[in-house]
Design an enzyme around this catalytic site. Sequence first.
Site, PDB file in Angstrom:
ATOM      1  N   PRO A 245      -4.263   1.017  18.737  1.00 12.60           N
ATOM      2  CA  PRO A 245      -3.763  -0.182  17.490  1.00 12.60           C
ATOM      3  C   PRO A 245      -3.818   0.940  16.164  1.00 12.60           C
ATOM      4  CG  PRO A 245      -6.041  -1.254  18.122  1.00 12.60           C
ATOM      5  CD  PRO A 245      -5.660   0.122  19.195  1.00 12.60           C
TER       6      PRO A 245
ATOM      7  N   TYR B 255      -9.011   5.361   7.188  1.00  7.89           N
ATOM      8  CA  TYR B 255      -9.163   5.895   9.615  1.00  7.89           C
ATOM      9  C   TYR B 255     -10.290   6.598   9.294  1.00  7.89           C
ATOM     10  CZ  TYR B 255      -4.569   3.612  10.399  1.00  7.89           C
ATOM     11  OH  TYR B 255      -3.833   2.210  10.227  1.00  7.89           O
TER      12      TYR B 255
ATOM     13  N   TYR C 164       4.354   6.984  10.219  1.00  2.00           N
ATOM     14  CA  TYR C 164       3.385   5.257  10.354  1.00  2.00           C
ATOM     15  C   TYR C 164       3.921   4.147   8.737  1.00  2.00           C
ATOM     16  CZ  TYR C 164      -0.511   2.942   8.435  1.00  2.00           C
ATOM     17  OH  TYR C 164      -1.994   2.225   8.626  1.00  2.00           O
TER      18      TYR C 164
ATOM     19  N   HIS D 299       0.905  -1.101   0.246  1.00  2.21           N
ATOM     20  CA  HIS D 299      -0.283   0.326  -0.127  1.00  2.21           C
ATOM     21  C   HIS D 299       0.753   1.305  -0.062  1.00  2.21           C
ATOM     22  CE1 HIS D 299      -4.419  -2.323   1.690  1.00  2.21           C
ATOM     23  NE2 HIS D 299      -3.457  -2.602   0.589  1.00  2.21           N
TER      24      HIS D 299
ATOM     25  N   LYS E  20       1.124  -0.647  15.064  1.00  2.23           N
ATOM     26  CA  LYS E  20       2.406  -0.243  15.489  1.00  2.23           C
ATOM     27  C   LYS E  20       2.914  -1.467  16.458  1.00  2.23           C
ATOM     28  CE  LYS E  20       4.411   3.417  13.237  1.00  2.23           C
ATOM     29  NZ  LYS E  20       4.518   2.441  12.003  1.00  2.23           N
TER      30      LYS E  20
HETATM   31  P1  RFL Z   1       1.870 -11.852  22.292  1.00  4.19           P
HETATM   32  O1  RFL Z   1       1.152 -11.971  20.247  1.00  4.19           O
HETATM   33  O2  RFL Z   1       0.956 -11.604  23.000  1.00  4.19           O
HETATM   34  O3  RFL Z   1       2.224 -13.404  22.061  1.00  4.19           O
HETATM   35  C1  RFL Z   1       3.075 -13.768  23.508  1.00  4.19           C
HETATM   36  C2  RFL Z   1       2.621 -15.216  23.666  1.00  4.19           C
HETATM   37  O4  RFL Z   1       3.172 -15.185  25.182  1.00  4.19           O
HETATM   38  C3  RFL Z   1       1.986 -16.250  25.651  1.00  4.19           C
HETATM   39  N1  RFL Z   1       2.174 -16.103  27.286  1.00  4.19           N
HETATM   40  C4  RFL Z   1       3.234 -17.474  27.892  1.00  4.19           C
HETATM   41  N2  RFL Z   1       3.259 -18.471  27.115  1.00  4.19           N
HETATM   42  C5  RFL Z   1       4.561 -18.879  28.420  1.00  4.19           C
HETATM   43  N3  RFL Z   1       4.249 -18.737  29.346  1.00  4.19           N
HETATM   44  C6  RFL Z   1       2.744 -17.924  30.083  1.00  4.19           C
HETATM   45  N4  RFL Z   1       3.163 -17.482  31.420  1.00  4.19           N
HETATM   46  C7  RFL Z   1       2.191 -17.065  29.175  1.00  4.19           C
HETATM   47  N5  RFL Z   1       2.011 -16.061  29.097  1.00  4.19           N
HETATM   48  C8  RFL Z   1       1.471 -15.442  27.622  1.00  4.19           C
HETATM   49  C9  RFL Z   1       0.563 -16.242  24.862  1.00  4.19           C
HETATM   50  O5  RFL Z   1      -0.016 -17.109  25.135  1.00  4.19           O
HETATM   51  C10 RFL Z   1       1.308 -15.530  23.590  1.00  4.19           C
HETATM   52  O6  RFL Z   1       1.245 -16.784  22.690  1.00  4.19           O
HETATM   53  O7  RFL Z   1       3.077 -11.232  21.766  1.00  4.19           O
HETATM   54  P2  RFL Z   1       4.593 -10.500  20.478  1.00  4.19           P
HETATM   55  O8  RFL Z   1       4.899 -12.123  20.397  1.00  4.19           O
HETATM   56  O9  RFL Z   1       5.197  -9.854  21.849  1.00  4.19           O
HETATM   57  O10 RFL Z   1       3.257 -10.100  19.790  1.00  4.19           O
HETATM   58  C11 RFL Z   1       2.505  -8.338  19.681  1.00  4.19           C
HETATM   59  C12 RFL Z   1       1.845  -8.477  18.701  1.00  4.19           C
HETATM   60  O11 RFL Z   1       1.524  -9.507  19.234  1.00  4.19           O
HETATM   61  C13 RFL Z   1       0.815  -6.941  18.709  1.00  4.19           C
HETATM   62  O12 RFL Z   1       1.504  -5.640  19.345  1.00  4.19           O
HETATM   63  C14 RFL Z   1      -0.075  -6.980  17.832  1.00  4.19           C
HETATM   64  O13 RFL Z   1      -1.003  -8.376  17.895  1.00  4.19           O
HETATM   65  C15 RFL Z   1      -0.820  -5.511  18.269  1.00  4.19           C
HETATM   66  N6  RFL Z   1      -1.391  -5.229  16.913  1.00  4.19           N
HETATM   67  C16 RFL Z   1      -1.122  -4.386  15.999  1.00  4.19           C
HETATM   68  N7  RFL Z   1       0.098  -4.482  15.815  1.00  4.19           N
HETATM   69  C17 RFL Z   1       0.632  -4.208  14.838  1.00  4.19           C
HETATM   70  O14 RFL Z   1       2.224  -3.794  14.390  1.00  4.19           O
HETATM   71  N8  RFL Z   1      -0.182  -3.749  13.857  1.00  4.19           N
HETATM   72  C18 RFL Z   1      -1.346  -3.974  13.826  1.00  4.19           C
HETATM   73  O15 RFL Z   1      -2.499  -3.954  12.654  1.00  4.19           O
HETATM   74  C19 RFL Z   1      -1.845  -4.226  14.579  1.00  4.19           C
HETATM   75  N9  RFL Z   1      -3.263  -4.307  14.565  1.00  4.19           N
HETATM   76  C20 RFL Z   1      -3.106  -5.211  17.621  1.00  4.19           C
HETATM   77  C21 RFL Z   1      -4.238  -5.020  16.029  1.00  4.19           C
HETATM   78  C22 RFL Z   1      -3.941  -5.940  18.008  1.00  4.19           C
HETATM   79  C23 RFL Z   1      -5.017  -6.318  18.477  1.00  4.19           C
HETATM   80  N10 RFL Z   1      -5.159  -6.854  19.516  1.00  4.19           N
HETATM   81  C24 RFL Z   1      -6.174  -7.348  20.199  1.00  4.19           C
HETATM   82  C25 RFL Z   1      -4.509  -6.704  20.671  1.00  4.19           C
HETATM   83  C26 RFL Z   1      -5.543  -4.783  16.212  1.00  4.19           C
HETATM   84  C27 RFL Z   1      -5.682  -5.971  17.243  1.00  4.19           C
HETATM   85  C28 RFL Z   1      -7.472  -6.121  17.375  1.00  4.19           C
HETATM   86  C1  PHB Z   2      -6.146  -4.592  11.154  1.00  6.08           C
HETATM   87  O1  PHB Z   2      -6.331  -4.215   9.640  1.00  6.08           O
HETATM   88  O2  PHB Z   2      -6.032  -5.280  11.808  1.00  6.08           O
HETATM   89  C2  PHB Z   2      -5.703  -3.147  11.193  1.00  6.08           C
HETATM   90  C3  PHB Z   2      -5.237  -2.689  10.531  1.00  6.08           C
HETATM   91  C4  PHB Z   2      -4.736  -1.814  10.466  1.00  6.08           C
HETATM   92  C5  PHB Z   2      -4.143   0.079  12.271  1.00  6.08           C
HETATM   93  C6  PHB Z   2      -5.140  -1.724  12.788  1.00  6.08           C
HETATM   94  C7  PHB Z   2      -5.964  -2.424  12.413  1.00  6.08           C
HETATM   95  O3  PHB Z   2      -4.389   0.398  12.623  1.00  6.08           O
END
Ligand code: RFL
Ligand code: PHB
Length: 388
Positions: free
Chosen positions: A292, A200, A383, A72, A296
């Site tokens: 989110p 957005y 971004y 994109h 990032k």
């Molecule tokens: P995770 O993915 O939470 O993984 C951590 C893992 O550790 C396990 N765990 C344990 N294992 C052993 N013993 C324990 N005591 C434990 N406690 C926990 C868990 O089961 C899990 O598998 O962390 P990690 O690897 O640091 O990754 C971080 C990302 O997952 C997170 O920052 C992103 O998903 C955030 N996020 C987004 N990030 C982006 O860069 N771009 C996006 O577009 C974006 N959109 C989002 C998002 C997060 C969202 N939610 C629901 C939080 C959109 C959403 C809706």
């Molecule tokens: C997503 O596609 O889940 C998404 C994209 C952009 C954002 C957050 C989440 O800023």
Amino acid sequence: MRTQVVIIGGGPSGLLLSQLLHRDGIDTVMLERQSREYVLSRIRAGVLENGTVEMLRQAGVADRLDAESFVHSGTYLSARNQGFRIDFDALIGRSVTVYGQTEVTRDLYAARDAMDGKIIHGVEAVTLHDLKTEAPFVTYTKDGTEHRIDCDYVAGCDGFHGVSRKAIPASILKEVERVYPFGWLGVLSETKPVSEELIYAHHERGFALCSMRNDSLSRYYIQAPVDDPIEKWSDDAFWDELKRRIPEDAADRLETGPSIEKSIAPLRSFVAEPMRWGRLFLVGDAAHIVPPTGAKGLNLAVSDVYYLWSGLREAYQGDAATLDQYSDRALARVWKAIRFSWWFTTLMHRFPEQSEFDRRIQEAELDVLETSKAAQTVLAENYVGLPY
Ligand code: RFL
Ligand code: PHB
């Protein structure tokens, strides 16, 4: 058992770190609380910075990403149901990649399997010991039996609710936090995305985001009270509310359909400092959370992995200087992403106690963004992703 680096958590940070270290001949064991199926069912991030894509290539896990992802070169912002475009490519000559975190995780698991990586799922009672000595160890139970792994280093990649951060004494650890007074209600649907690029949307009824995973899979979000029961949001109620908030032309062509996932996520900014204590290193969501809005979270997890991987690699070659800088280098980048995602969240959402003045300032700032190349450039640089 003995290994060089114990990695707690099998999300994207833990998987990527173990893959990169393994390719450098450094032995790891990964401990994950959940099953693999559970980890792969979580719907999360969608937007990858160039640095993230480069790291996935370095780790040898980008074949499918290179074939199936979408580049994109811009994004849309919307105010009062009218969209305008921020052209990343024209402004700064860079772009972002749309490829789901679920797919990144799937590719990483496939690569770990291919290299016979040691991943232990379903662990309980993970406890970190002797982190301030040169001989730390980790204990856990699995199927009721206690196990011990001796190691050189521990990487805490266990997310916000993990145990690693809590192993740092309260007298050392500083936690800085802002919780936002709303959540994001997200829907995944097997429908054609409404726009080729993300939208957005700022609206007096609240924020909305149109995103996607591929040509036939859309991801949409609307700002909603974080404690709303999910049953309150039928699919019809969601689509009606989304249409009210996005640009008129997008609302007219929006394809709706049944949701295949629907959930409400809270929004917070959170940083734990330092990110190192003795032989423990915190990585990704274990150390910091961003709302989110700036996409990032996953990208910051990957830049942490970069700093830790380069530090460990050099430490095993006899030079610990880079490893000693881990916390400072990672935090410098983290705070800039915390700032950007806070700014973007504050600009785009409707706050409960917002005054007329606050709303006018938001509208004026969106007007500045629509008309000022300088303002657009700052948004684009942040971004698309700041350098490592
Ligand atoms: P995770 O993915 O939470 O993984 C951590 C893992 O550790 C396990 N765990 C344990 N294992 C052993 N013993 C324990 N005591 C434990 N406690 C926990 C868990 O089961 C899990 O598998 O962390 P990690 O690897 O640091 O990754 C971080 C990302 O997952 C997170 O920052 C992103 O998903 C955030 N996020 C987004 N990030 C982006 O860069 N771009 C996006 O577009 C974006 N959109 C989002 C998002 C997060 C969202 N939610 C629901 C939080 C959109 C959403 C809706
Ligand atoms: C997503 O596609 O889940 C998404 C994209 C952009 C954002 C957050 C989440 O800023």
